[in-house]
Motif scaffolding. Structure first.
Motif, PDB file in Angstrom:
ATOM      1  N   ASN A 138       9.873  -2.586  -3.676  1.00  0.00           N
ATOM      2  CA  ASN A 138       9.133  -1.687  -4.101  1.00  0.00           C
ATOM      3  C   ASN A 138       9.906  -0.266  -4.386  1.00  0.00           C
ATOM      4  O   ASN A 138       9.730   0.143  -5.624  1.00  0.00           O
ATOM      5  CB  ASN A 138       7.847  -1.311  -3.581  1.00  0.00           C
ATOM      6  N   ILE A 139      10.634  -0.024  -3.713  1.00  0.00           N
ATOM      7  CA  ILE A 139      11.460   1.156  -3.812  1.00  0.00           C
ATOM      8  C   ILE A 139      12.639   1.199  -5.040  1.00  0.00           C
ATOM      9  O   ILE A 139      12.747   1.920  -5.903  1.00  0.00           O
ATOM     10  CB  ILE A 139      12.386   1.602  -2.644  1.00  0.00           C
ATOM     11  N   ASN A 140      13.233  -0.358  -5.028  1.00  0.00           N
ATOM     12  CA  ASN A 140      14.087  -0.496  -6.115  1.00  0.00           C
ATOM     13  C   ASN A 140      13.517  -0.576  -7.443  1.00  0.00           C
ATOM     14  O   ASN A 140      13.948   0.063  -8.615  1.00  0.00           O
ATOM     15  CB  ASN A 140      14.621  -1.800  -6.089  1.00  0.00           C
TER      16      ASN A 140
ATOM     17  N   SER B 234       9.212   8.250   2.502  1.00  0.00           N
ATOM     18  CA  SER B 234      10.532   8.198   1.957  1.00  0.00           C
ATOM     19  C   SER B 234      11.575   8.295   3.107  1.00  0.00           C
ATOM     20  O   SER B 234      12.837   8.439   2.727  1.00  0.00           O
ATOM     21  CB  SER B 234      10.687   9.450   0.887  1.00  0.00           C
ATOM     22  N   ILE B 235      11.211   8.136   4.241  1.00  0.00           N
ATOM     23  CA  ILE B 235      11.969   8.103   5.435  1.00  0.00           C
ATOM     24  C   ILE B 235      13.024   7.192   5.376  1.00  0.00           C
ATOM     25  O   ILE B 235      12.833   5.892   4.814  1.00  0.00           O
ATOM     26  CB  ILE B 235      11.378   8.214   6.864  1.00  0.00           C
ATOM     27  N   GLY B 236      14.396   7.409   5.798  1.00  0.00           N
ATOM     28  CA  GLY B 236      15.427   6.259   5.953  1.00  0.00           C
ATOM     29  C   GLY B 236      16.098   6.057   4.566  1.00  0.00           C
ATOM     30  O   GLY B 236      16.968   5.110   4.336  1.00  0.00           O
ATOM     31  N   LEU B 237      16.137   7.078   3.592  1.00  0.00           N
ATOM     32  CA  LEU B 237      16.675   6.861   2.490  1.00  0.00           C
ATOM     33  C   LEU B 237      17.622   8.369   2.124  1.00  0.00           C
ATOM     34  O   LEU B 237      17.257   9.365   2.512  1.00  0.00           O
ATOM     35  CB  LEU B 237      15.744   6.848   1.154  1.00  0.00           C
ATOM     36  N   GLU B 238      18.757   8.140   1.446  1.00  0.00           N
ATOM     37  CA  GLU B 238      19.530   9.275   0.852  1.00  0.00           C
ATOM     38  C   GLU B 238      19.581   8.879  -0.501  1.00  0.00           C
ATOM     39  O   GLU B 238      19.814   7.714  -1.203  1.00  0.00           O
ATOM     40  CB  GLU B 238      20.670   9.252   1.376  1.00  0.00           C
ATOM     41  N   LEU B 239      19.717  10.088  -1.460  1.00  0.00           N
ATOM     42  CA  LEU B 239      19.900   9.916  -2.793  1.00  0.00           C
ATOM     43  C   LEU B 239      20.900  11.020  -3.337  1.00  0.00           C
ATOM     44  O   LEU B 239      20.528  12.182  -3.254  1.00  0.00           O
ATOM     45  CB  LEU B 239      18.781  10.125  -3.691  1.00  0.00           C
TER      46      LEU B 239
ATOM     47  N   PRO C 128       0.841  -1.179  -0.069  1.00  0.00           N
ATOM     48  CA  PRO C 128       0.045  -0.026  -0.065  1.00  0.00           C
ATOM     49  C   PRO C 128       0.841   1.279   0.138  1.00  0.00           C
ATOM     50  O   PRO C 128       0.464   2.378  -0.247  1.00  0.00           O
ATOM     51  CB  PRO C 128      -0.831  -0.102   1.322  1.00  0.00           C
ATOM     52  N   ASP C 129       2.014   1.076   0.557  1.00  0.00           N
ATOM     53  CA  ASP C 129       2.819   2.271   0.309  1.00  0.00           C
ATOM     54  C   ASP C 129       3.966   2.235  -0.625  1.00  0.00           C
ATOM     55  O   ASP C 129       4.945   2.998  -0.485  1.00  0.00           O
ATOM     56  CB  ASP C 129       3.662   2.459   1.739  1.00  0.00           C
ATOM     57  N   ALA C 130       3.856   1.742  -1.611  1.00  0.00           N
ATOM     58  CA  ALA C 130       4.691   1.475  -2.708  1.00  0.00           C
ATOM     59  C   ALA C 130       4.869   2.821  -3.475  1.00  0.00           C
ATOM     60  O   ALA C 130       3.917   3.574  -3.678  1.00  0.00           O
ATOM     61  CB  ALA C 130       4.364   0.382  -3.702  1.00  0.00           C
TER      62      ALA C 130
ATOM     63  N   LEU D  58      14.443  13.138   4.561  1.00  0.00           N
ATOM     64  CA  LEU D  58      13.484  13.722   5.902  1.00  0.00           C
ATOM     65  C   LEU D  58      13.470  15.304   5.584  1.00  0.00           C
ATOM     66  O   LEU D  58      12.559  15.695   6.222  1.00  0.00           O
ATOM     67  CB  LEU D  58      14.576  13.752   7.062  1.00  0.00           C
ATOM     68  N   GLU D  59      13.983  15.736   4.371  1.00  0.00           N
ATOM     69  CA  GLU D  59      13.782  17.148   4.297  1.00  0.00           C
ATOM     70  C   GLU D  59      12.452  17.624   3.614  1.00  0.00           C
ATOM     71  O   GLU D  59      11.914  18.354   4.083  1.00  0.00           O
ATOM     72  CB  GLU D  59      14.777  17.864   3.216  1.00  0.00           C
ATOM     73  N   GLU D  60      11.920  16.530   2.740  1.00  0.00           N
ATOM     74  CA  GLU D  60      10.768  16.652   2.065  1.00  0.00           C
ATOM     75  C   GLU D  60      10.246  15.295   1.625  1.00  0.00           C
ATOM     76  O   GLU D  60      11.361  14.284   1.293  1.00  0.00           O
ATOM     77  CB  GLU D  60      10.495  17.912   1.293  1.00  0.00           C
ATOM     78  N   THR D  61       9.172  14.860   1.608  1.00  0.00           N
ATOM     79  CA  THR D  61       8.869  13.619   0.996  1.00  0.00           C
ATOM     80  C   THR D  61       9.028  13.657  -0.530  1.00  0.00           C
ATOM     81  O   THR D  61       8.762  14.419  -1.216  1.00  0.00           O
ATOM     82  CB  THR D  61       7.169  13.356   1.239  1.00  0.00           C
ATOM     83  N   TRP D  62       9.863  12.768  -0.869  1.00  0.00           N
ATOM     84  CA  TRP D  62      10.084  12.674  -2.166  1.00  0.00           C
ATOM     85  C   TRP D  62       8.996  12.328  -3.268  1.00  0.00           C
ATOM     86  O   TRP D  62       8.165  11.840  -2.959  1.00  0.00           O
ATOM     87  CB  TRP D  62      11.196  11.567  -2.506  1.00  0.00           C
ATOM     88  N   LYS D  63       9.370  12.916  -4.488  1.00  0.00           N
ATOM     89  CA  LYS D  63       8.442  12.868  -5.580  1.00  0.00           C
ATOM     90  C   LYS D  63       7.972  11.354  -5.864  1.00  0.00           C
ATOM     91  O   LYS D  63       8.933  10.626  -6.038  1.00  0.00           O
ATOM     92  CB  LYS D  63       8.697  13.468  -6.725  1.00  0.00           C
ATOM     93  N   GLY D  64       6.668  10.939  -5.954  1.00  0.00           N
ATOM     94  CA  GLY D  64       6.402   9.648  -6.276  1.00  0.00           C
ATOM     95  C   GLY D  64       6.151   8.836  -5.043  1.00  0.00           C
ATOM     96  O   GLY D  64       5.584   7.482  -5.132  1.00  0.00           O
ATOM     97  N   PHE D  65       6.448   9.396  -3.721  1.00  0.00           N
ATOM     98  CA  PHE D  65       6.297   8.556  -2.632  1.00  0.00           C
ATOM     99  C   PHE D  65       4.956   8.999  -1.813  1.00  0.00           C
ATOM    100  O   PHE D  65       4.549  10.180  -1.961  1.00  0.00           O
ATOM    101  CB  PHE D  65       7.479   8.619  -1.574  1.00  0.00           C
ATOM    102  N   VAL D  66       4.283   8.030  -1.071  1.00  0.00           N
ATOM    103  CA  VAL D  66       3.377   8.224  -0.242  1.00  0.00           C
ATOM    104  C   VAL D  66       3.761   9.236   0.917  1.00  0.00           C
ATOM    105  O   VAL D  66       4.865   8.926   1.231  1.00  0.00           O
ATOM    106  CB  VAL D  66       2.568   7.027   0.255  1.00  0.00           C
ATOM    107  N   PRO D  67       3.036  10.117   1.342  1.00  0.00           N
ATOM    108  CA  PRO D  67       3.449  11.122   2.110  1.00  0.00           C
ATOM    109  C   PRO D  67       4.072  10.394   3.483  1.00  0.00           C
ATOM    110  O   PRO D  67       3.451   9.459   4.045  1.00  0.00           O
ATOM    111  CB  PRO D  67       2.327  11.859   2.628  1.00  0.00           C
TER     112      PRO D  67
END
Length: 445
Positions: free
Chosen positions: A393-395, A435-440, A55-57, A423-432
């Motif tokens: 799902n994230i991959n 996107s926590i716990g990720l860095e790009l 559901p959070d894909a 953590l700065e903002e929810t990434w585009k394409g992600f459910v609000p």
């Protein structure tokens, strides 16, 4: 039986909620059926399989519009160096068999039976863990009729870890094929769950296996080949995907030449063979082996950097756009001196680094098939901090965006033009909030 619709969370607008309140019970039931048309509803007759969206894909994790077919091919790479039987001043050769699995866009066949894959647990070299076959379901259709009316489709070649198999990432291979790619996953001989041999074979053959499969797919695509892939494969638009030792191989295939120190260590390991020197910048012919048909590389937790496989010069020779994916606590490939160091050293390519914070090495495979596995078998697939299906799902989302840009020219840049820290903002394409716990990270030449 519990209503299967409860597996999906509803987020409805106020106007929709008002309409529901005014419906009769019969109309309400019909409304629910219409609301869910086109969305996956999982029940005993349609069980959850690897790669299905949670559901959070994120947005691009969902499957594409193509039904997926799958077939197995047996290939033979003739007259290859027999690394496992090398001796000083002797260079034996053998015909190297390679089994590959091919996923492809297929003609619609709603009543066809979905595929069952078979892999192995245990170890061929451990008497306490004898090989044991296991099976799991997918959503592809075995030997389905190809959808050749909309091809050819870009080619993706997938390379597993050591040991591994062509079925290690079916959540991704099926997903990409549904989006209009021909996806070919290799069983690297002497490196699979069923036939793992000495490590030297894996070190030598990985990039060469990738090139051979690329050439074979181009050959089978030719008109008049009388093959199901004829007219299906756009080999001029190819991506290489590798996990762990597969990542090691695809980076070398893409131009990251092996270091002199690593070549020397390999020579000592194999009893005098210096064959690996052909895959380093010390060999003038190496740079010419980088295939212009390869337009993008995805490397999950690529092994080797912290072991001295690459030096600065070797990484600087990588010029193909590259997407790296790693756990910040990777205890197999390393992070700061491993995958992140590759990202920082590949200064001549457009590159990304997606990091799962606190994850270890297993950021690519299907999840464990059962919690009842032997511990060693379970840990071969398991990630101790993250949910594997969430990682899957994230991959799917990020690989779809990256390859869509470089193989299809799709306007997916906004899915990658993100703040480094999620953590700065929810990434585009992600459910609000998800996107926590990720860095790009992203860097250009």
């Amino acid at each position: 039986m519990k209503n299967s619709l409860s597996l999906r969370r509803l987020t409805l607008k106020p106007a929709t909620l008002f309409m529901i309140r005014t419906l009769s019970s019969t109309a309400f039931f019909l409304f629910i059926l219409l609301f869910f048309t086109g969305s996956p509803v999982y029940s005993q007759n349609n069980p959850f399989v690897f790669g299905d969206p949670l559901p959070d894909a994120p947005e691009l994790a969902y499957r594409g519009n193509f039904q997926v077919g799958v077939q197995t091919l047996e290939l033979l790479h003739k007259n290859q160096p027999d690394i496992l039987n090398y001796k000083e001043n002797e260079t034996p050769e053998y015909d190297r068999p390679l089994t590959v699995e091919v996923w492809y866009p297929a003609a619609k066949s709603p009543d066809a039976q979905r595929v069952t894959y078979q892999d192995y647990l245990g170890s061929p070299n451990d008497p306490d863990r004898p090989l044991e076959a296991f099976s799991f379901s997918g959503r592809a259709i075995r030997n389905a009729t190809p959808n050749d009316s909309e091809g050819p489709f870009p080619l993706i070649i997938v390379s597993h870890g050591y040991p591994g198999s062509r079925f290690l990432m079916t959540y991704l291979t099926e997903n990409l094929a549904s989006k209009g790619y021909v996806v070919v996953a290799i069983d690297h001989t002497e490196s699979t769950h069923a036939d793992a041999g000495k490590f030297a074979s894996t070190l030598y053959h990985r990039a060469l296996d990738d090139f051979f499969v690329l050439n074979e797919m181009a050959r089978l695509n030719e008109s008049g080949s009388d093959h199901f892939l004829s007219g299906m494969v756009d080999a001029a638009n190819t991506a290489l995907i590798g996990y762990s030792m597969g990542g090691y191989g695809v980076l070398n295939a893409g131009g990251a030449g092996y270091s002199p120190g690593f070549v020397e260590a390999f020579s000592q390991m194999t009893g005098g063979s210096e064959k690996l020197a052909e895959r380093s910048l010390a060999d003038p012919a190496y740079s010419g082996t980088v295939d212009s048909r390869v337009k993008a590389i995805v490397a999950f937790a690529p092994w080797g950097m912290q072991r001295g496989v690459w030096d600065a010069e070797g990484l600087e020779n990588l010029r193909i756009p590259t997407f790296l994916i790693a756990g910040s606590e990777d205890d197999i490939s390393g992070y700061e001196e491993g995958v992140k160091a590759i990202y920082e050293g590949a200064v001549n390519t457009n590159r990304y680094l997606l990091t799962y914070l606190n994850a270890r090495h297993n950021v690519a495979p299907n999840p464990p098939v059962s919690p009842d596995l032997d511990q060693a078998d379970y840990m071969h697939y398991s990630e101790p901090v993250w949910k594997e299906r969430r990682i899957n799902n994230i991959n799917q989302h990020f690989v779809t965006a990256f390859l869509g840009i470089h193989l299809k020219g799709l306007d997916y840049e906004s899915f990658l033009d993100l703040s480094a820290n999620s953590l700065e903002e929810t990434w585009k394409g992600f459910v609000p909030r998800t996107s926590i716990g990720l860095e790009l990270r992203h860097a250009k030449p």
